[in-house]
Design an enzyme around this catalytic site. Structure first.
Site, short mmCIF file in Angstrom:
data_model
loop_
_atom_site.label_atom_id
_atom_site.label_comp_id
_atom_site.label_asym_id
_atom_site.label_seq_id
_atom_site.Cartn_x
_atom_site.Cartn_y
_atom_site.Cartn_z
N ASP A 195 0.84 -1.21 0.00
CA ASP A 195 0.00 0.00 0.00
C ASP A 195 0.87 1.25 0.00
OD1 ASP A 195 -2.23 -1.81 0.51
OD2 ASP A 195 -1.38 -1.94 2.52
N HIS A 232 -4.55 -3.33 6.31
CA HIS A 232 -4.32 -3.61 4.88
C HIS A 232 -5.68 -4.05 4.31
CE1 HIS A 232 -2.65 -4.93 1.13
NE2 HIS A 232 -2.89 -6.20 1.38
C1 LMR Z 1 -2.94 -6.83 -2.61
O1 LMR Z 1 -3.10 -5.84 -1.92
O2 LMR Z 1 -2.81 -6.77 -3.84
C2 LMR Z 1 -2.88 -8.19 -1.95
O3 LMR Z 1 -3.04 -8.05 -0.56
C3 LMR Z 1 -3.87 -9.16 -2.53
C4 LMR Z 1 -5.31 -8.76 -2.29
O4 LMR Z 1 -6.13 -9.63 -1.96
O5 LMR Z 1 -5.65 -7.58 -2.42
#
Ligand code: LMR
Length: 334
Positions: free
Chosen positions: A163, A191
């Site tokens: 991120d 996240h």
């Molecule tokens: C991402 O951020 O690309 C990974 O964590 C995979 C997802 O499921 O988003």
């Protein structure tokens, strides 16, 4: 900072037969994580049915003749494979599909992280650094740490570097500068789509980024959603979740955690809260951190506007509900 050693450092990677694993292993073996002076013993871990694939990967790793690769072990039993390890990159886990949130994976992946936490607790080096990439990363990390009571919690971290790098890239685009000019980015919270990428404290070309933008419409309707939903957008384009960028972020996160952050900059890591910024101390929350020879330090003293505060609060509330869910599922000891 450098790890500078001639004794091979033991690095375990779970999900090593997967796509993220494929992108990660060769870069670790080539010195991309711990530098050119640190020989590495790689432990490749995956399900018993994946041993053929792992054998093939080990063969390819040898064929690269990396000077930093001491040797490669493969296996599926975590208690054997984690024995004495210095670094654990916990990549394994069911990836999400289109239409799912990362939290939808809690039930499917939580048990795996509890099991891995118990194995780490039994056999890993007491100074092991554990980085969780498998989703939902913050709460899986919390589960693994709770299952490893003899390893200090600050040795566990969840991945929000992906991120962080997404946010840096988008900000560089907005101000039409190379990403190298974008510093002091911070990802706060989970996240997940509630994360808060903080441009208010970021710097571009040595100047505060927000002073150069000052456009709430862009921030609310473009920037935050683009960064926060990037994983889902990639799934909808590829039909599979991010792989190379997730591997890159995993490598960068562990490299900076081990080797230190550059002077005048910081990175984002999901780490156990110690109550800073009002985040409850049982959560793994993403904060801006600097890293030096003493480990990481959450950047303190940043002032948040009401808007930023509300966004961070929303993400922290989501972390609290994930925590309550795994607690009620019995995935963490009460
Ligand atoms: C991402 O951020 O690309 C990974 O964590 C995979 C997802 O499921 O988003």
């Amino acid at each position: 900072m450098s790890t500078n050693t001639t004794t091979p450092v033991k690095v375990a990677v779970t999900g090593a037969a997967g796509r993220v694993g494929y992108d990660l292993l060769f870069r670790i073996a080539g010195g991309g994580m711990l530098g050119q002076n640190t020989p590495v013993e790689l432990r490749l871990i995956d399900l018993p049915g994946m041993m053929g694939e792992l054998e093939g990967r080990a063969m390819e790793l040898h064929d690269c003749a990396f000077e930093t690769l001491d040797h490669v072990e493969i296996g599926s039993d975590e208690r054997t494979m984690f024995d004495g390890i210095d670094f654990a990159l916990l990549v394994a886990g069911k990836p999400r599909k289109a239409g799912q949130d990362r939290a939808d994976l809690l039930k499917a992946n939580g048990e795996l992280f509890a099991k891995q936490g118990r194995a780490l607790n039994e056999v890993a080096d007491r100074d092991v650094k554990v980085l969780v990439t498998g989703n939902p990363a913050n709460t899986n990390c919390l589960i693994a740490a709770a299952s490893a009571p003899d390893i200090p919690r600050h040795q566990f971290s969840g991945l929000t570097r992906l991120d962080h790098d997404r946010a840096r890239h988008r900000l560089g685009k907005k101000l039409d500068v190379n990403v190298a000019q974008v510093k002091k980015m911070s990802i706060w919270g989970n996240h997940s789509s509630t994360m808060f990428p903080d441009v208010f404290h970021a710097e571009v070309d040595g100047r505060n980024a927000w002073e150069q933008i000052d456009d709430m419409e862009w921030l609310i309707n473009k920037y935050i959603p683009t960064v926060a939903n990037r994983g889902a957008d990639i799934i909808s384009k590829r039909g599979a979740s991010s792989a190379a960028s997730a591997a890159n972020a995993t490598l960068a996160a562990m490299r900076d955690w081990s080797m230190g952050t550059p002077e005048g900059d910081w990175v984002s890591m999901a780490v156990p809260s110690e109550g800073a910024y009002g985040v409850p101390d049982y959560l793994f929350c993403s904060f801006p951190v600097t890293v030096d020879a003493d480990g990481y330090h959450v950047v303190t003293g940043l002032h948040h506007s009401d808007f930023a505060h509300a966004r961070i609060h929303m993400s922290v509330q989501e972390l609290i509900s994930e925590y309550q869910a795994v607690k009620s599922l019995g995935m963490i000891p009460s």
